[in-house]
Design a protein around this motif. Structure first.
Motif, short mmCIF file in Angstrom:
data_model
loop_
_atom_site.label_atom_id
_atom_site.label_comp_id
_atom_site.label_asym_id
_atom_site.label_seq_id
_atom_site.Cartn_x
_atom_site.Cartn_y
_atom_site.Cartn_z
N THR A 147 1.00 -1.17 -0.09
CA THR A 147 -0.03 -0.09 -0.12
C THR A 147 0.83 1.30 0.01
OG1 THR A 147 -0.09 0.25 2.16
CG2 THR A 147 -1.82 -1.24 1.32
N ILE A 148 0.35 2.43 -0.15
CA ILE A 148 1.07 3.64 -0.08
C ILE A 148 1.57 3.88 1.21
CG2 ILE A 148 0.80 6.14 -0.12
CD1 ILE A 148 0.99 5.01 -3.07
N ASP A 149 0.88 3.69 2.11
CA ASP A 149 1.24 3.93 3.43
C ASP A 149 2.59 2.99 3.83
OD1 ASP A 149 -0.37 5.93 4.07
OD2 ASP A 149 -2.19 4.58 4.92
N GLU A 150 2.62 1.76 3.52
CA GLU A 150 3.52 1.00 3.93
C GLU A 150 4.82 1.17 2.95
OE1 GLU A 150 2.28 -3.03 2.74
OE2 GLU A 150 0.77 -3.30 4.47
N MET A 151 4.61 1.60 1.62
CA MET A 151 5.87 2.20 0.95
C MET A 151 6.33 3.47 1.67
SD MET A 151 5.42 4.38 -2.63
CE MET A 151 6.31 5.48 -3.06
N ILE A 152 5.61 4.46 2.11
CA ILE A 152 6.01 5.47 2.79
C ILE A 152 6.93 5.20 3.98
CG2 ILE A 152 5.40 7.89 3.73
CD1 ILE A 152 5.37 7.79 0.45
N ALA A 153 6.30 4.37 4.68
CA ALA A 153 6.95 3.91 6.15
C ALA A 153 8.35 3.51 5.87
CB ALA A 153 5.87 3.09 6.75
N GLY A 185 7.69 14.10 3.67
CA GLY A 185 9.02 14.12 4.41
C GLY A 185 10.12 13.14 3.95
N THR A 186 10.04 12.49 2.88
CA THR A 186 10.65 11.47 2.38
C THR A 186 11.64 11.86 1.23
OG1 THR A 186 9.14 10.52 0.81
CG2 THR A 186 9.19 9.68 2.89
N PHE A 187 12.87 10.96 1.07
CA PHE A 187 13.85 11.16 0.08
C PHE A 187 13.80 9.94 -0.91
CE2 PHE A 187 17.98 11.17 -1.71
CZ PHE A 187 17.82 12.05 -2.83
N MET A 188 13.46 10.19 -2.28
CA MET A 188 13.88 9.24 -3.09
C MET A 188 14.67 9.50 -4.20
SD MET A 188 9.99 7.31 -3.39
CE MET A 188 9.16 8.88 -3.25
N VAL A 189 15.52 8.80 -5.02
CA VAL A 189 16.08 9.35 -6.18
C VAL A 189 15.30 9.54 -7.26
CG1 VAL A 189 18.19 9.12 -7.52
CG2 VAL A 189 18.42 8.09 -5.04
N HIS A 190 15.03 10.55 -8.12
CA HIS A 190 14.42 10.70 -9.02
C HIS A 190 15.17 10.11 -10.42
CE1 HIS A 190 12.73 13.24 -12.48
NE2 HIS A 190 11.75 12.21 -12.37
N ILE A 191 14.68 9.22 -11.09
CA ILE A 191 15.15 8.92 -12.32
C ILE A 191 14.43 9.10 -13.70
CG2 ILE A 191 16.38 6.76 -13.69
CD1 ILE A 191 17.53 7.33 -10.95
N PRO A 192 14.74 10.13 -14.32
CA PRO A 192 13.87 10.62 -15.49
C PRO A 192 14.06 9.61 -16.86
CG PRO A 192 15.92 11.91 -15.36
CD PRO A 192 16.13 11.09 -14.23
N PHE A 247 -5.30 7.36 -3.35
CA PHE A 247 -4.44 8.16 -2.42
C PHE A 247 -5.35 8.61 -1.40
CE2 PHE A 247 -1.16 9.53 -6.13
CZ PHE A 247 -0.74 8.20 -6.09
N GLY A 248 -6.42 9.15 -1.64
CA GLY A 248 -7.55 9.71 -0.65
C GLY A 248 -7.76 8.82 0.63
N GLU A 249 -7.64 7.34 0.23
CA GLU A 249 -8.00 6.37 1.23
C GLU A 249 -6.59 6.23 2.06
OE1 GLU A 249 -10.59 3.07 -0.05
OE2 GLU A 249 -9.92 3.79 -2.00
N SER A 250 -5.43 6.62 1.77
CA SER A 250 -4.24 6.60 2.54
C SER A 250 -4.15 7.49 3.52
CB SER A 250 -3.07 6.50 1.39
OG SER A 250 -2.81 7.58 1.07
N GLN A 251 -3.08 7.28 4.61
CA GLN A 251 -3.08 8.56 5.52
C GLN A 251 -1.87 9.31 4.89
OE1 GLN A 251 -4.57 9.10 8.38
NE2 GLN A 251 -5.94 7.27 7.64
N ALA A 252 -0.72 8.74 4.26
CA ALA A 252 0.38 9.56 3.71
C ALA A 252 -0.25 10.79 2.63
CB ALA A 252 1.15 8.81 3.04
N LEU A 253 -1.21 10.32 1.85
CA LEU A 253 -1.37 11.12 0.53
C LEU A 253 -2.70 11.55 0.66
CD1 LEU A 253 0.76 9.47 -2.13
CD2 LEU A 253 1.40 11.35 -0.83
N LYS A 254 -3.55 11.60 1.80
CA LYS A 254 -4.86 11.85 1.78
C LYS A 254 -5.12 13.50 0.96
CE LYS A 254 -7.24 10.80 5.34
NZ LYS A 254 -7.99 9.79 4.52
#
Length: 332
Positions: A147-153, A185-192, A247-254
């Protein structure tokens, strides 16, 4: 010297004479539009084959060919996140035989972020809305988050460890990834990348961890379970992935949602008679029951039937919507 007709000044006569070529030109185009098109029409796809823009263009081209009894062909012109294709449209002759399937990224976001591309949305003639799709965040089937929340965690615990791919600097995927990072408040490397198809390929092979993409681009891989969707940006769940939360059902991206739209654009100066005829043909295409069924299968949406003027107003509103997010991204 010939006398001036009663009631007309010399200035009025000269003004009328100066306007005659434009009037005659408009009339000529109105008459020509009755037989338009009478040769193959090119639709520029600003990305490589296989992505959602390419799929949408080829579907549209097939239906327009039937309705207008002419050949419509896709012309893939990839590069610079779609900017190369839009630049080609800007240079095209305004004769009604070249268009571009322009999406949110290349026709709006990129010129807002990178002034060096030397075009802006207002430079083109909007013909009609031709597509709409929610954004999905996808990963490999074996990735330890569902899920989105598991990913963000997971990303929060490992800043900089994970990478996220998009269709290029300033693309909708890039903007969405920046929104995600800012909101959580996370950091991921962006690959274009140069297009959606290569992103999915590298995701499956493990070269990147996440991808921001339209569901249409990943539809085949989703159906075959070669990728899994962690969340979708639509307000309601999508039939293609009905078990995946929004996204709206998640806590992270509501509260975060994004619809990736596509507009058929013409070069500046394209005659209004041609623009109107193409708009009417596209409205017919979007009204086909087969199109609705196909869009549902691809996880896309049928766009609203807007006039060229209404499409122009929609684009203006979209520019205002993304102005703040775009201002925080620096071109590389």
């Amino acid at each position: 010297m010939a006398s001036i007709p009663h009631g007309l000044t010399r200035r009025q006569i000269l003004s009328t004479a100066a306007a005659l070529p434009a009037v005659l030109s408009m009339n000529a185009w109105s008459q020509a539009a009755a037989g338009y098109p009478n040769k193959p029409v090119s639709i520029i796809v600003p990305f490589t084959a296989g992505g959602s823009s390419d799929i949408g263009t080829r579907i549209l081209a097939g239906e327009l060919s039937k309705i207008l009894n002419a050949s419509f062909v896709a012309d893939n012109v990839a590069g610079a996140g779609g900017a190369i294709g839009m630049q080609k449209l800007l240079r095209a002759a305004p004769d009604g035989y070249t268009f571009a399937y322009g999406g949110l990224s290349e026709s709006l976001l990129i010129p807002m972020i990178n002034k060096a591309v030397n075009y802006k949305t207002e430079d083109f003639v909007p013909v009609a809305m031709v597509g709409g799709a929610p954004v999905g965040i996808v990963t490999r089937p074996d990735f330890p988050a569902n899920t989105i929340d598991e990913m963000i965690a997971l990303v929060k615990k490992n800043p900089g460890k994970y990478s996220i791919g998009s269709a290029g600097i300033g693309s909708f995927g890039h903007v969405m990834s920046e929104v995600i990072k800012t909101r959580t408040g996370t950091f991921m490397v962006h690959i274009p990348y140069r297009g959606g198809a290569q992103i999915i390929s590298d995701l499956i092979s493990g070269q990147i961890d996440f991808a921001v993409t339209t569901l249409a681009t990943a539809a085949a891989m989703i159906s075959s379970k070669r990728v899994k969707v962690l969340g979708v940006s639509s307000k309601e769940r999508v039939p293609l992935v009905k078990d995946v939360a929004t996204f709206g059902e998640s806590q992270a991206l509501k509260g975060v949602d994004m619809l990736v739209w596509a507009v058929l654009f013409a070069p500046p100066g394209t005659p209004d008679a041609v623009v109107q005829k193409m708009n009417q043909a596209i409205v017919q295409v979007n009204a086909l029951p087969s199109m609705k069924a196909l869009m549902l299968k691809l996880g896309s949406e049928l766009p609203p039937s807007l006039t060229p003027a209404q499409t122009k107003e929609y684009l203006k509103a979209q520019r205002e919507l993304y102005q703040d997010a775009a201002s925080r991204i620096q071109p590389e």
